[in-house]
Design an enzyme around this catalytic site. Structure first.
Site, PDB file in Angstrom:
ATOM      1  N   ASN A  10       0.822  -1.214   0.000  1.00  9.35           N
ATOM      2  CA  ASN A  10       0.000   0.000   0.000  1.00  9.35           C
ATOM      3  C   ASN A  10       0.850   1.255   0.000  1.00  9.35           C
ATOM      4  O   ASN A  10       2.017   1.236   0.414  1.00  9.35           O
ATOM      5  CB  ASN A  10      -0.890   0.057   1.253  1.00  9.35           C
ATOM      6  CG  ASN A  10      -1.892  -1.076   1.320  1.00  9.35           C
ATOM      7  OD1 ASN A  10      -2.470  -1.466   0.312  1.00  9.35           O
ATOM      8  ND2 ASN A  10      -2.099  -1.606   2.511  1.00  9.35           N
ATOM      9  N   ASP A  12       0.963   4.630   2.025  1.00 11.65           N
ATOM     10  CA  ASP A  12       0.441   5.291   3.218  1.00 11.65           C
ATOM     11  C   ASP A  12       0.355   6.796   2.965  1.00 11.65           C
ATOM     12  O   ASP A  12       1.349   7.415   2.588  1.00 11.65           O
ATOM     13  CB  ASP A  12       1.357   5.043   4.423  1.00 11.65           C
ATOM     14  CG  ASP A  12       1.361   3.595   4.881  1.00 11.65           C
ATOM     15  OD1 ASP A  12       0.480   2.832   4.428  1.00 11.65           O
ATOM     16  OD2 ASP A  12       2.240   3.237   5.679  1.00 11.65           O
ATOM     17  N   LYS A  39       1.233  -3.943   5.098  1.00  8.52           N
ATOM     18  CA  LYS A  39       1.812  -4.864   6.078  1.00  8.52           C
ATOM     19  C   LYS A  39       2.735  -5.886   5.427  1.00  8.52           C
ATOM     20  O   LYS A  39       3.813  -6.198   5.959  1.00  8.52           O
ATOM     21  CB  LYS A  39       0.705  -5.557   6.864  1.00  8.52           C
ATOM     22  CG  LYS A  39      -0.145  -4.605   7.710  1.00  8.52           C
ATOM     23  CD  LYS A  39      -1.010  -5.346   8.699  1.00  8.52           C
ATOM     24  CE  LYS A  39      -0.214  -5.917   9.828  1.00  8.52           C
ATOM     25  NZ  LYS A  39       0.456  -4.905  10.664  1.00  8.52           N
ATOM     26  N   ALA A  41       4.426  -5.590   2.526  1.00  2.94           N
ATOM     27  CA  ALA A  41       5.628  -4.916   2.041  1.00  2.94           C
ATOM     28  C   ALA A  41       6.530  -4.496   3.196  1.00  2.94           C
ATOM     29  O   ALA A  41       7.761  -4.600   3.110  1.00  2.94           O
ATOM     30  CB  ALA A  41       5.233  -3.697   1.203  1.00  2.94           C
ATOM     31  N   GLU A 139      -4.574  -8.329   5.015  1.00  2.00           N
ATOM     32  CA  GLU A 139      -5.039  -7.240   4.148  1.00  2.00           C
ATOM     33  C   GLU A 139      -5.183  -7.717   2.699  1.00  2.00           C
ATOM     34  O   GLU A 139      -5.331  -6.915   1.787  1.00  2.00           O
ATOM     35  CB  GLU A 139      -4.086  -6.048   4.239  1.00  2.00           C
ATOM     36  CG  GLU A 139      -4.137  -5.345   5.584  1.00  2.00           C
ATOM     37  CD  GLU A 139      -3.168  -4.190   5.717  1.00  2.00           C
ATOM     38  OE1 GLU A 139      -3.346  -3.400   6.648  1.00  2.00           O
ATOM     39  OE2 GLU A 139      -2.234  -4.067   4.891  1.00  2.00           O
ATOM     40  N   GLY A 225       4.747  -4.357  26.766  1.00  2.00           N
ATOM     41  CA  GLY A 225       5.555  -5.541  26.492  1.00  2.00           C
ATOM     42  C   GLY A 225       4.781  -6.605  25.741  1.00  2.00           C
ATOM     43  O   GLY A 225       3.805  -6.321  25.046  1.00  2.00           O
ATOM     44  N   ASP A 252       4.954  -4.569  12.172  1.00  2.00           N
ATOM     45  CA  ASP A 252       5.534  -5.224  11.004  1.00  2.00           C
ATOM     46  C   ASP A 252       7.029  -5.450  11.194  1.00  2.00           C
ATOM     47  O   ASP A 252       7.572  -6.478  10.764  1.00  2.00           O
ATOM     48  CB  ASP A 252       5.290  -4.382   9.750  1.00  2.00           C
ATOM     49  CG  ASP A 252       3.813  -4.220   9.444  1.00  2.00           C
ATOM     50  OD1 ASP A 252       3.037  -5.143   9.768  1.00  2.00           O
ATOM     51  OD2 ASP A 252       3.429  -3.171   8.898  1.00  2.00           O
TER      52      ASP A 252
END
Length: 313
Positions: A10, A12, A39, A41, A139, A225, A252
């Site tokens: 995508n 952004d 995500k 890529a 996605e 965490g 990612d």
């Protein structure tokens, strides 16, 4: 050592603002940025920047965004030979708003990602079979993601599923993943358990084990965490304290780093520690793929904080 990624590509469109607008409000932002993302890529880029051979199987439109995204992936040494070009849909885009706390909200328009199909996976099955790890997110169409996971499992390839967005898959189909890495919102969507601390994260991980058949998982809780669960045993990993600038692609970066360590034969605990370091460094840097650190930058960051990981000298 190849890591295959089936996932989204995508552009952004990132707006920076002091405060999020409320519904119906009009507010001024401070900056608008066009940043290569998606995500799939992002995760492929993380693997490549951390020194692994990475290939991505995805789809973009036959447009300027698609051209730039392929060019950026290639410049980061990701194998782009298996990216399909759609003539009927535009490249996917994500509208991202980041406020002064560095938190983000996203609106995903899938676009050409919707055209990635089972045939595309079958055309790459030989490459998947030769990979150490398959990374998948949601996605892209659910049936495509599931087919890729089934194929990889048949070949004995370790499957890591980042179930984002969580509404992109049913609990029954999680069983095709070897390792599941939801954040706290996705864990709640999948299990119904409100994750607020390590104990509630453990409850979610046990649910995923007993109800979904996923015996290994990492419940990510951002600044709180993460909870690493493996075959009934578990360990809590504290977040590394940093001053966040941009949290886009932090998850990612975590996924890519985790895949690299798993490909190297590390345990889930060791891999999660490494992924925690990489994602912490990412949030101190702006933009999705540009902000993902290289292995040299990770080592420099660790040296400055006296942190050890499995690749440390």
């Amino acid at each position: 050592m190849t890591i295959a990624v089936v996932g989204s590509i995508n552009m952004d469109v990132v707006a920076l603002t002091d405060h999020y607008p409320r519904r119906g409000d009009t507010m001024f932002g401070s900056e608008l940025r066009f940043s290569p993302g998606g995500k799939g890529a992002n995760q492929a880029t993380a693997c490549a920047k951390l020194g692994k051979e990475a290939l991505i199987i995805g789809c973009v439109g036959d447009d300027l965004f698609g051209d730039r995204l392929i060019e950026t992936l290639g410049s980061n040494h990701v194998n782009v030979s298996f990216i399909k070009r759609s003539v009927s849909r535009h490249t996917g885009a994500v509208l991202v708003t980041i406020d002064q706390s560095a938190e983000n909200t996203m609106l995903v328009v899938k676009g050409a990602n919707e055209e990635l199909n089972i045939v595309d996976i079958d055309c790459c099955s030989e490459l998947i079979s030769k990979s150490k790890v398959l990374l998948v997110q949601l996605e892209v169409p659910q049936e495509t993601a599931i087919h890729a996971m089934i194929k990889a499992r048949e070949y004995g390839v370790t499957v890591i599923l980042d179930p984002a967005p969580a509404q992109g898959i049913t609990v029954e189909n999680l069983k095709y993943a070897d390792i599941l890495i939801p954040n706290r919102q996705e864990a709640q969507s999948l299990t119904g358990i409100h994750v607020t601390d390590s104990l509630s994260a453990l409850a979610a991980a046990r649910f995923l084990d007993k109800r979904a058949g996923v015996a290994r998982s990492i419940i990510k809780m951002a600044e709180l965490g993460s909870l690493v669960y493996s075959y009934g045993e578990w360990e809590y990993i504290e977040a590394i304290k940093v001053k966040p600038l941009d949290t886009v692609a932090a998850g990612d970066s975590f996924a890519g780093a985790l895949a690299c360590a798993i490909a190297d034969g590390e345990s889930l605990i060791s891999a999660a520690h490494f992924a925690t370091i990489v994602s912490a460094l990412k949030v101190t840097r702006q933009d999705a793929q540009d902000g993902i650190p290289t292995l040299a930058e990770v080592n420099e960051f660790c040296a400055s904080r006296n942190i050890k990981h499995y690749l440390s000298d």
